[in-house]
Design a protein around this motif. Sequence first.
Motif, PDB file in Angstrom:
ATOM      1  N   ARG A 169     -17.485   9.452   0.327  1.00 57.69           N
ATOM      2  CA  ARG A 169     -16.912   8.842   1.320  1.00 57.69           C
ATOM      3  C   ARG A 169     -16.399   7.353   1.132  1.00 57.69           C
ATOM      4  NH1 ARG A 169     -19.806   5.525   5.868  1.00 57.69           N
ATOM      5  NH2 ARG A 169     -18.588   6.073   7.774  1.00 57.69           N
ATOM      6  N   PHE A 170     -15.234   6.997   1.762  1.00 60.27           N
ATOM      7  CA  PHE A 170     -14.765   5.553   1.592  1.00 60.27           C
ATOM      8  C   PHE A 170     -14.748   4.902   2.927  1.00 60.27           C
ATOM      9  CE2 PHE A 170     -12.712   8.357  -2.093  1.00 60.27           C
ATOM     10  CZ  PHE A 170     -12.874   7.452  -3.035  1.00 60.27           C
ATOM     11  N   TYR A 171     -15.146   3.768   2.798  1.00 61.10           N
ATOM     12  CA  TYR A 171     -15.426   3.174   4.068  1.00 61.10           C
ATOM     13  C   TYR A 171     -14.558   1.721   4.017  1.00 61.10           C
ATOM     14  CZ  TYR A 171     -17.869   1.093   8.150  1.00 61.10           C
ATOM     15  OH  TYR A 171     -18.053   0.645   9.265  1.00 61.10           O
ATOM     16  N   PHE A 172     -13.702   1.379   4.977  1.00 61.04           N
ATOM     17  CA  PHE A 172     -13.212   0.140   5.071  1.00 61.04           C
ATOM     18  C   PHE A 172     -13.101  -0.729   6.048  1.00 61.04           C
ATOM     19  CE2 PHE A 172     -10.750   4.153   3.261  1.00 61.04           C
ATOM     20  CZ  PHE A 172     -10.495   3.701   2.113  1.00 61.04           C
ATOM     21  N   THR A 173     -13.502  -1.890   5.906  1.00 59.86           N
ATOM     22  CA  THR A 173     -13.766  -2.943   6.730  1.00 59.86           C
ATOM     23  C   THR A 173     -12.532  -4.207   6.675  1.00 59.86           C
ATOM     24  OG1 THR A 173     -15.432  -4.224   7.818  1.00 59.86           O
ATOM     25  CG2 THR A 173     -15.335  -3.940   5.435  1.00 59.86           C
ATOM     26  N   ARG A 174     -12.277  -4.698   7.937  1.00 60.77           N
ATOM     27  CA  ARG A 174     -11.142  -5.575   7.930  1.00 60.77           C
ATOM     28  C   ARG A 174     -11.856  -6.922   7.316  1.00 60.77           C
ATOM     29  NH1 ARG A 174      -9.172  -5.549  12.829  1.00 60.77           N
ATOM     30  NH2 ARG A 174      -7.743  -4.052  12.189  1.00 60.77           N
ATOM     31  N   TYR A 175     -11.194  -7.307   6.279  1.00 53.95           N
ATOM     32  CA  TYR A 175     -11.316  -8.455   5.647  1.00 53.95           C
ATOM     33  C   TYR A 175     -10.083  -9.468   5.594  1.00 53.95           C
ATOM     34  CZ  TYR A 175     -13.678 -11.557   2.206  1.00 53.95           C
ATOM     35  OH  TYR A 175     -14.268 -12.694   1.514  1.00 53.95           O
ATOM     36  N   THR A 176     -10.332 -10.630   6.470  1.00 49.91           N
ATOM     37  CA  THR A 176      -9.148 -11.519   6.441  1.00 49.91           C
ATOM     38  C   THR A 176      -9.370 -12.784   5.508  1.00 49.91           C
ATOM     39  OG1 THR A 176     -10.039 -12.366   8.689  1.00 49.91           O
ATOM     40  CG2 THR A 176      -8.550 -10.528   8.726  1.00 49.91           C
ATOM     41  N   HIS A 177     -10.428 -13.165   4.945  1.00 52.36           N
ATOM     42  CA  HIS A 177     -10.682 -14.167   4.378  1.00 52.36           C
ATOM     43  C   HIS A 177      -9.910 -14.174   2.832  1.00 52.36           C
ATOM     44  CE1 HIS A 177     -13.662 -15.148   7.306  1.00 52.36           C
ATOM     45  NE2 HIS A 177     -14.348 -14.148   6.872  1.00 52.36           N
ATOM     46  N   GLU A 178      -9.523 -15.295   2.274  1.00 54.36           N
ATOM     47  CA  GLU A 178      -8.985 -15.251   1.123  1.00 54.36           C
ATOM     48  C   GLU A 178      -9.602 -14.858   0.050  1.00 54.36           C
ATOM     49  OE1 GLU A 178      -7.121 -18.429  -1.850  1.00 54.36           O
ATOM     50  OE2 GLU A 178      -7.396 -19.050   0.108  1.00 54.36           O
ATOM     51  N   ARG A 179      -9.247 -14.020  -0.943  1.00 56.62           N
ATOM     52  CA  ARG A 179      -9.989 -13.474  -2.049  1.00 56.62           C
ATOM     53  C   ARG A 179     -10.076 -14.552  -3.093  1.00 56.62           C
ATOM     54  NH1 ARG A 179      -7.904  -7.329  -2.700  1.00 56.62           N
ATOM     55  NH2 ARG A 179      -8.228  -6.436  -0.586  1.00 56.62           N
ATOM     56  N   ARG A 180     -11.246 -14.732  -3.615  1.00 55.70           N
ATOM     57  CA  ARG A 180     -11.566 -15.982  -4.453  1.00 55.70           C
ATOM     58  C   ARG A 180     -11.390 -15.454  -5.942  1.00 55.70           C
ATOM     59  NH1 ARG A 180     -16.677 -18.304  -1.833  1.00 55.70           N
ATOM     60  NH2 ARG A 180     -16.314 -16.976  -0.140  1.00 55.70           N
ATOM     61  N   GLN A 181     -11.647 -14.349  -6.053  1.00 54.93           N
ATOM     62  CA  GLN A 181     -11.461 -13.819  -7.446  1.00 54.93           C
ATOM     63  C   GLN A 181     -11.270 -12.218  -7.247  1.00 54.93           C
ATOM     64  OE1 GLN A 181     -15.124 -14.769  -9.052  1.00 54.93           O
ATOM     65  NE2 GLN A 181     -16.344 -12.945  -8.126  1.00 54.93           N
ATOM     66  N   ARG A 182     -11.116 -11.586  -8.528  1.00 52.58           N
ATOM     67  CA  ARG A 182     -10.384 -10.156  -8.271  1.00 52.58           C
ATOM     68  C   ARG A 182     -11.943  -9.509  -8.402  1.00 52.58           C
ATOM     69  NH1 ARG A 182     -10.764  -6.897 -12.986  1.00 52.58           N
ATOM     70  NH2 ARG A 182     -11.975  -7.998 -14.647  1.00 52.58           N
ATOM     71  N   ASN A 183     -11.808  -8.207  -7.822  1.00 53.07           N
ATOM     72  CA  ASN A 183     -13.191  -7.180  -7.724  1.00 53.07           C
ATOM     73  C   ASN A 183     -13.492  -7.094  -9.194  1.00 53.07           C
ATOM     74  OD1 ASN A 183     -12.583  -7.078  -5.177  1.00 53.07           O
ATOM     75  ND2 ASN A 183     -11.808  -4.999  -5.068  1.00 53.07           N
ATOM     76  N   ARG A 184     -14.800  -6.830  -9.496  1.00 56.18           N
ATOM     77  CA  ARG A 184     -15.259  -6.837 -10.742  1.00 56.18           C
ATOM     78  C   ARG A 184     -15.427  -5.286 -10.912  1.00 56.18           C
ATOM     79  NH1 ARG A 184     -16.112 -11.322 -13.663  1.00 56.18           N
ATOM     80  NH2 ARG A 184     -17.649 -10.000 -14.824  1.00 56.18           N
ATOM     81  N   MET A 185     -15.088  -4.396 -10.119  1.00 57.52           N
ATOM     82  CA  MET A 185     -15.211  -3.003 -10.499  1.00 57.52           C
ATOM     83  C   MET A 185     -14.073  -2.197  -9.582  1.00 57.52           C
ATOM     84  SD  MET A 185     -18.677  -2.092  -8.208  1.00 57.52           S
ATOM     85  CE  MET A 185     -18.498  -0.394  -8.423  1.00 57.52           C
ATOM     86  N   HIS A 186     -13.756  -1.048 -10.211  1.00 57.97           N
ATOM     87  CA  HIS A 186     -12.680  -0.299  -9.311  1.00 57.97           C
ATOM     88  C   HIS A 186     -13.176   1.227  -9.502  1.00 57.97           C
ATOM     89  CE1 HIS A 186     -11.522  -0.248 -13.639  1.00 57.97           C
ATOM     90  NE2 HIS A 186     -10.976   0.960 -13.416  1.00 57.97           N
ATOM     91  N   ILE A 187     -12.260   1.863  -8.929  1.00 57.48           N
ATOM     92  CA  ILE A 187     -12.623   3.360  -8.748  1.00 57.48           C
ATOM     93  C   ILE A 187     -11.828   4.109  -9.881  1.00 57.48           C
ATOM     94  CG2 ILE A 187     -12.269   5.478  -7.268  1.00 57.48           C
ATOM     95  CD1 ILE A 187     -12.517   3.432  -5.105  1.00 57.48           C
ATOM     96  N   ASP A 188     -12.406   5.108 -10.484  1.00 55.19           N
ATOM     97  CA  ASP A 188     -11.573   6.054 -11.358  1.00 55.19           C
ATOM     98  C   ASP A 188     -11.401   7.436 -10.647  1.00 55.19           C
ATOM     99  OD1 ASP A 188     -11.356   3.940 -13.341  1.00 55.19           O
ATOM    100  OD2 ASP A 188     -12.997   4.616 -14.472  1.00 55.19           O
TER     101      ASP A 188
END
Length: 143
Positions: free
Chosen positions: A67-86
Motif C-alpha cells: 500500500r502506498f500512502y500519500f500526504t500533502r507536504y508543502t514545506h520546502e525539502r531541506r535534503q533529498r530522501n535517503r531511501m527510495h523504492i525499487d
Amino acid sequence: MTARIANVSIHAEDPDALARFWSGVMGYPERHGWPADEEAELRAAGLSDEDISARAEAWDGDSHHQRFYFTRYTHERRQRNRMHIDITPFEDSRATRAELEAERDRLIALGATLEKELTEPWGPYEEYAIMMRDPEGNEFCLQ
C-alpha cells in the motif's frame, strides 16, 4: 513477533495525482477519492474537503500487496530522501534488459521521467537498473 511494512509513505504536493500515478505503475485500480463510507466518517469527524484531499492511497485492497500512502507536504525539502523504492515488472523471475526497457517506456507514458541507466557490475554480477523519478521528482529504480 516480526514486523512488516504497513505503508510506503510519500510526501506529495498533489496526493491524489501521485496516487493515480503509482496505481498505474503497480497495476492497481485507478483511485477516485476515498470510499463513500470512509469519507462520511471523515466528514462526521469534522474534516473539511481540504483535509480529506490532503491524503490519498494507491492500493488494490490485497493485504499481500504493498500500500502506498500519500500526504500533502508543502514545506520546502531541506535534503533529498535517503531511501527510495525499487520495483520490478515480475513477481516470479528476473526481468531481461528488453523487458525493463519496455516497462521503462510504460512508466514514462504514465508520467515518470528517466534519470539514468545504471550499468556498473557489482563484482561478478551484471547490474542493470533504470533510475527514474515520479511526477513529483521522487526517485525510484526499475530493476
